[in-house]
Write a protein that holds these residues in place. Structure first.
Motif, PDB file in Angstrom:
ATOM      1  N   LEU A  14       0.854  -1.203   0.000  1.00  6.61           N
ATOM      2  CA  LEU A  14       0.000   0.000   0.000  1.00  6.61           C
ATOM      3  C   LEU A  14       0.879   1.239   0.000  1.00  6.61           C
ATOM      4  N   GLN A  15       1.899   1.233   0.860  1.00  5.72           N
ATOM      5  CA  GLN A  15       2.769   2.416   0.975  1.00  5.72           C
ATOM      6  C   GLN A  15       3.475   2.693  -0.336  1.00  5.72           C
ATOM      7  N   ALA A  16       3.870   1.643  -1.033  1.00  8.85           N
ATOM      8  CA  ALA A  16       4.545   1.832  -2.336  1.00  8.85           C
ATOM      9  C   ALA A  16       3.604   2.526  -3.317  1.00  8.85           C
ATOM     10  N   ALA A 152       1.453  -9.855 -14.513  1.00  4.59           N
ATOM     11  CA  ALA A 152       2.931  -9.731 -14.570  1.00  4.59           C
ATOM     12  C   ALA A 152       3.560 -10.592 -13.478  1.00  4.59           C
ATOM     13  N   GLN A 153       4.825 -11.001 -13.721  1.00  2.00           N
ATOM     14  CA  GLN A 153       5.573 -11.761 -12.716  1.00  2.00           C
ATOM     15  C   GLN A 153       7.018 -11.284 -12.728  1.00  2.00           C
ATOM     16  N   ARG A 154       7.672 -11.456 -11.579  1.00  2.00           N
ATOM     17  CA  ARG A 154       9.102 -11.156 -11.503  1.00  2.00           C
ATOM     18  C   ARG A 154       9.757 -12.266 -10.681  1.00  2.00           C
ATOM     19  N   ALA A 155      10.898 -12.760 -11.138  1.00  2.00           N
ATOM     20  CA  ALA A 155      11.553 -13.889 -10.487  1.00  2.00           C
ATOM     21  C   ALA A 155      12.761 -13.414  -9.691  1.00  2.00           C
ATOM     22  N   ILE A 156      13.013 -14.121  -8.557  1.00  2.00           N
ATOM     23  CA  ILE A 156      14.263 -13.876  -7.825  1.00  2.00           C
ATOM     24  C   ILE A 156      14.829 -15.231  -7.409  1.00  2.00           C
ATOM     25  N   LYS A 172       9.498  -9.028  -1.471  1.00  2.00           N
ATOM     26  CA  LYS A 172       8.690  -7.807  -1.353  1.00  2.00           C
ATOM     27  C   LYS A 172       9.366  -6.615  -2.029  1.00  2.00           C
ATOM     28  N   ASP A 173      10.699  -6.617  -2.062  1.00  2.00           N
ATOM     29  CA  ASP A 173      11.389  -5.510  -2.746  1.00  2.00           C
ATOM     30  C   ASP A 173      10.967  -5.456  -4.214  1.00  2.00           C
ATOM     31  N   LEU A 179       4.006  -4.186  -8.434  1.00  2.00           N
ATOM     32  CA  LEU A 179       2.603  -3.801  -8.191  1.00  2.00           C
ATOM     33  C   LEU A 179       2.372  -2.358  -8.622  1.00  2.00           C
ATOM     34  N   VAL A 180       3.304  -1.466  -8.276  1.00  2.00           N
ATOM     35  CA  VAL A 180       3.161  -0.053  -8.673  1.00  2.00           C
ATOM     36  C   VAL A 180       3.146   0.072 -10.185  1.00  2.00           C
TER      37      VAL A 180
END
Ligand code: GRF
Length: 201
Positions: A14-16, A152-156, A172-173, A179-180
């Motif tokens: 939410l804060q982002a 969308a997806q992002r991998a780490i 979360k980073d 999300l933004v």
């Protein structure tokens, strides 16, 4: 676009979104008009208060049935006439009534690469499984659990030394940035959902 954001915990997603709107009120293409939660006394609601936003709390135990809760959540959300509802760490599954009112306009963020590791413990499950890669998924909510069309997806990478908390923080980073990016794009460009595909103009 008008956003209602639903939270259950610390509210850093939410804060982002709040920070992205504040950084570029005109350009971002959306603003948060209210924040809802399934419980009180959480940092997510304090973040909303600090931003001067209206908040509402819908607790399951305050309602005679799960359907009554779902309807109350839908009513409370509808009062703010959202264009998009963003489930950002909201830990309840919305039901038929909510989806009847907002289906196709509810976005969820999940800390795993769906369809792997759906549900409330995606980070823990990926770690326990011994996966080498995980990440986050932003998707539209359908009537399943974490099963709606993926936006969308992002991998780490998962590190040998990772425990659930460390891995979740690293996820979360990237999750907050994703999300933004997705919420802004949906708000500015519009979209169509065609089966399991999300199409941008
Ligand atoms: C996020 O990783 C979300 O995907 C998961 O719980 C976390 C919520 O974090 N369901 P926050 O409340 O936005 O800080």
């Amino acid at each position: 676009a008008r956003l209602v954001v639903l939270v259950s915990g610390s509210g850093t997603n939410l804060q982002a979104i709040l920070d992205a709107v504040a950084a570029d009120p005109e350009g971002f293409g959306a603003r948060v008009v209210a924040v809802g939660a399934d419980r009180s006394g959480i940092a997510g609601l304090e973040r909303a208060d600090r931003a001067g936003l209206p908040t509402f709390v819908c607790r399951v135990k305050d309602h005679a049935s799960r359907d009554d809760w779902d309807r109350a959540l839908a009513d409370a959300t509808a009062a703010y006439a959202p264009d998009l509802v963003v489930s950002a760490g909201f830990m309840k599954i919305v039901g038929k009534e909510f989806l009847a009112r907002f289906g196709g306009r509810v976005v969820n963020t999940h800390p795993a690469l769906l369809p792997s590791f759906p549900g409330a413990h995606g980070v823990r499950d990926a770690l326990a499984y011994g996966a080498k890669v995980t990440g986050c998924t932003v998707h539209f909510v359908d009537d399943g659990v974490d099963t709606g069309p993926i936006i969308a997806q992002r991998a780490i990478g998962i590190r040998d030394a990772d425990d659930e908390a460390a891995l979740h923080e690293r996820i979360k980073d990237v999750e907050r940035a994703l999300l933004v990016e997705v919420v802004g794009r949906l708000a500015r460009n519009g979209y169509r959902i065609e089966g399991r595909k999300v199409v941008f103009p």
